[in-house]
Write a protein that holds these residues in place. Structure first.
Motif, PDB file in Angstrom:
ATOM      1  N   HIS A  26      18.335 -27.143  55.982  1.00 39.86           N
ATOM      2  CA  HIS A  26      19.524 -26.607  56.643  1.00 39.86           C
ATOM      3  C   HIS A  26      19.388 -25.148  57.076  1.00 39.86           C
ATOM      4  N   LEU A  27      18.588 -24.372  56.359  1.00 40.04           N
ATOM      5  CA  LEU A  27      18.434 -22.958  56.687  1.00 40.04           C
ATOM      6  C   LEU A  27      17.048 -22.612  57.203  1.00 40.04           C
ATOM      7  N   GLY A  28      16.077 -23.455  56.899  1.00 37.10           N
ATOM      8  CA  GLY A  28      14.681 -23.124  57.153  1.00 37.10           C
ATOM      9  C   GLY A  28      14.094 -22.457  55.920  1.00 37.10           C
ATOM     10  N   PRO A  29      12.792 -22.625  55.688  1.00 36.61           N
ATOM     11  CA  PRO A  29      12.173 -22.097  54.465  1.00 36.61           C
ATOM     12  C   PRO A  29      12.324 -20.585  54.280  1.00 36.61           C
ATOM     13  N   GLU A  30      12.242 -19.827  55.362  1.00 42.90           N
ATOM     14  CA  GLU A  30      12.314 -18.367  55.219  1.00 42.90           C
ATOM     15  C   GLU A  30      13.687 -17.915  54.742  1.00 42.90           C
ATOM     16  N   ARG A  31      14.735 -18.419  55.360  1.00 46.10           N
ATOM     17  CA  ARG A  31      16.090 -18.043  54.951  1.00 46.10           C
ATOM     18  C   ARG A  31      16.414 -18.609  53.570  1.00 46.10           C
ATOM     19  N   ARG A  32      15.924 -19.786  53.273  1.00 47.50           N
ATOM     20  CA  ARG A  32      16.140 -20.345  51.943  1.00 47.50           C
ATOM     21  C   ARG A  32      15.530 -19.448  50.879  1.00 47.50           C
ATOM     22  N   CYS A  33      14.312 -18.970  51.111  1.00 49.33           N
ATOM     23  CA  CYS A  33      13.670 -18.079  50.142  1.00 49.33           C
ATOM     24  C   CYS A  33      14.496 -16.813  49.947  1.00 49.33           C
ATOM     25  N   ALA A  34      15.021 -16.279  51.045  1.00 46.12           N
ATOM     26  CA  ALA A  34      15.857 -15.080  50.947  1.00 46.12           C
ATOM     27  C   ALA A  34      17.133 -15.367  50.166  1.00 46.12           C
ATOM     28  N   LEU A  35      17.754 -16.511  50.427  1.00 45.85           N
ATOM     29  CA  LEU A  35      18.967 -16.893  49.717  1.00 45.85           C
ATOM     30  C   LEU A  35      18.723 -16.976  48.221  1.00 45.85           C
ATOM     31  N   PHE A  36      17.696 -17.689  47.819  1.00 47.29           N
ATOM     32  CA  PHE A  36      17.452 -17.895  46.391  1.00 47.29           C
ATOM     33  C   PHE A  36      16.965 -16.616  45.708  1.00 47.29           C
ATOM     34  N   MET A  44      24.294 -20.134  38.516  1.00 48.96           N
ATOM     35  CA  MET A  44      25.642 -20.665  38.719  1.00 48.96           C
ATOM     36  C   MET A  44      25.704 -22.121  38.317  1.00 48.96           C
ATOM     37  N   ASN A  45      24.694 -22.884  38.708  1.00 40.93           N
ATOM     38  CA  ASN A  45      24.672 -24.305  38.355  1.00 40.93           C
ATOM     39  C   ASN A  45      24.560 -24.498  36.847  1.00 40.93           C
ATOM     40  N   LEU A  46      23.830 -23.614  36.188  1.00 40.79           N
ATOM     41  CA  LEU A  46      23.726 -23.684  34.731  1.00 40.79           C
ATOM     42  C   LEU A  46      25.095 -23.505  34.082  1.00 40.79           C
ATOM     43  N   VAL A  58      31.469 -21.726  42.371  1.00 41.15           N
ATOM     44  CA  VAL A  58      30.969 -21.532  43.741  1.00 41.15           C
ATOM     45  C   VAL A  58      31.740 -20.422  44.433  1.00 41.15           C
ATOM     46  N   GLU A  59      33.046 -20.431  44.332  1.00 42.56           N
ATOM     47  CA  GLU A  59      33.851 -19.415  45.013  1.00 42.56           C
ATOM     48  C   GLU A  59      33.611 -18.024  44.437  1.00 42.56           C
ATOM     49  N   ALA A  60      33.435 -17.924  43.137  1.00 43.38           N
ATOM     50  CA  ALA A  60      33.150 -16.620  42.536  1.00 43.38           C
ATOM     51  C   ALA A  60      31.825 -16.065  43.049  1.00 43.38           C
ATOM     52  N   LEU A  61      30.836 -16.919  43.177  1.00 45.50           N
ATOM     53  CA  LEU A  61      29.533 -16.482  43.679  1.00 45.50           C
ATOM     54  C   LEU A  61      29.618 -16.124  45.158  1.00 45.50           C
ATOM     55  N   ALA A  62      30.362 -16.918  45.933  1.00 45.57           N
ATOM     56  CA  ALA A  62      30.545 -16.617  47.357  1.00 45.57           C
ATOM     57  C   ALA A  62      31.243 -15.278  47.543  1.00 45.57           C
ATOM     58  N   ASP A  63      32.198 -14.969  46.694  1.00 44.27           N
ATOM     59  CA  ASP A  63      32.898 -13.681  46.784  1.00 44.27           C
ATOM     60  C   ASP A  63      31.957 -12.521  46.503  1.00 44.27           C
ATOM     61  N   ILE A  72      26.365 -20.695  50.167  1.00 44.98           N
ATOM     62  CA  ILE A  72      26.715 -20.929  48.766  1.00 44.98           C
ATOM     63  C   ILE A  72      27.696 -22.086  48.645  1.00 44.98           C
ATOM     64  N   ARG A  73      28.668 -22.140  49.551  1.00 45.77           N
ATOM     65  CA  ARG A  73      29.680 -23.207  49.482  1.00 45.77           C
ATOM     66  C   ARG A  73      29.074 -24.588  49.753  1.00 45.77           C
ATOM     67  N   MET A  74      27.918 -24.628  50.376  1.00 46.32           N
ATOM     68  CA  MET A  74      27.256 -25.916  50.591  1.00 46.32           C
ATOM     69  C   MET A  74      26.829 -26.542  49.272  1.00 46.32           C
ATOM     70  N   TRP A  75      26.654 -25.718  48.227  1.00 49.99           N
ATOM     71  CA  TRP A  75      26.280 -26.257  46.911  1.00 49.99           C
ATOM     72  C   TRP A  75      27.327 -27.247  46.432  1.00 49.99           C
ATOM     73  N   GLN A  76      28.582 -26.989  46.794  1.00 42.85           N
ATOM     74  CA  GLN A  76      29.652 -27.914  46.432  1.00 42.85           C
ATOM     75  C   GLN A  76      29.854 -28.987  47.496  1.00 42.85           C
ATOM     76  N   SER A  77      29.969 -28.587  48.753  1.00 40.91           N
ATOM     77  CA  SER A  77      30.302 -29.550  49.813  1.00 40.91           C
ATOM     78  C   SER A  77      29.187 -30.545  50.083  1.00 40.91           C
TER      79      SER A  77
END
Length: 209
Positions: A26-36, A44-46, A58-63, A72-77
């Motif tokens: 959904h983001l491409g490997p480069e943006r995914r690496c930056a996100l993580f 958050m998942n833990l 999810v909302e706390a992390l997005a904020d 981040i919200r895609m983790w839920q949706s």
């Protein structure tokens, strides 16, 4: 000693769990690496696995990371997209053990809401005689306390339990309590181990190997 219950981990044993692969698509490997690198999604998942509410986490992390809020919200949706597909052969093994009349348990690090999502999507979740879900229990593998809960609740001696998990540390914690264990590396190896323990017969193993 004969096996009295077969215990399955779920993620990467019965269903896949690949958040990074989902975000790569959904983001491409480069943006995914930056996100993580910038956002502790696994942390958050833990917290959800320990009982936190998924939406609130999810909302706390997005904020805290507004630049990544949509991702981040895609983790839920899109959670079910990350927890797919079914691992080939594993659910068939679960069904075969159940058909033999051997109790089957789940022992899994899973949030309460996400477990319910997965259960609705994968009917074989309803085959478990008992499901030990970390989000309900407030403790996660490899904490010895979660294994003790299984022993006390089931009333089965540790050496009569056989457990498969894909994570070595979870297997080591179970083995330290005297459980029979199998590090999951595919349905074929798991079926062969169950055959060796007398839980499945050769015909059933041939089907699933």
């Amino acid at each position: 000693m004969p096996i009295e219950a077969v215990i399955f981990d779920i993620g990467r044993v019965l269903i896949d769990w690949q958040p990074e692969a989902f975000y790569d698509r959904h983001l491409g490997p480069e943006r995914r690496c930056a996100l993580f690198a910038e956002v502790d999604l696994h942390g958050m998942n833990l917290s959800v696995d320990l009982g936190a509410d998924l939406g609130e986490a999810v909302e706390a992390l997005a904020d805290r990371h507004p630049g990544w809020a949509d991702a981040i919200r895609m983790w839920q949706s899109h959670w079910l997209d990350m927890a797919s597909p079914e691992i080939p052969g594993s659910a068939q093994i679960l069904r075969a053990v159940k058909a033999r009349g051997v109790p089957v348990f789940a022992l899994t690090n899973f949030g309460v809401p996400t477990y319910d999502i997965a259960r609705a999507a994968y009917p074989f979740f309803d085959l478990f005689d008992r499901a030990y879900v970390s989000g309900r229990l407030g403790v996660i593998k490899p904490d010895p306390a979660i294994y003790e809960i299984v022993e006390q609740d089931s009333g089965i001696a540790p050496d009569r339990l056989i457990f498969t998990d894909d994570r070595p540390e979870n297997i080591a914690a179970a083995a330290a309590r005297g459980w029979q264990t199998h590090l999951f590396d595919g349905a074929g190896g798991w079926a062969a181990r169950l055959m060796a323990e007398g839980v499945l017969d050769q015909t059933e193993v041939a089907i699933h190997a």
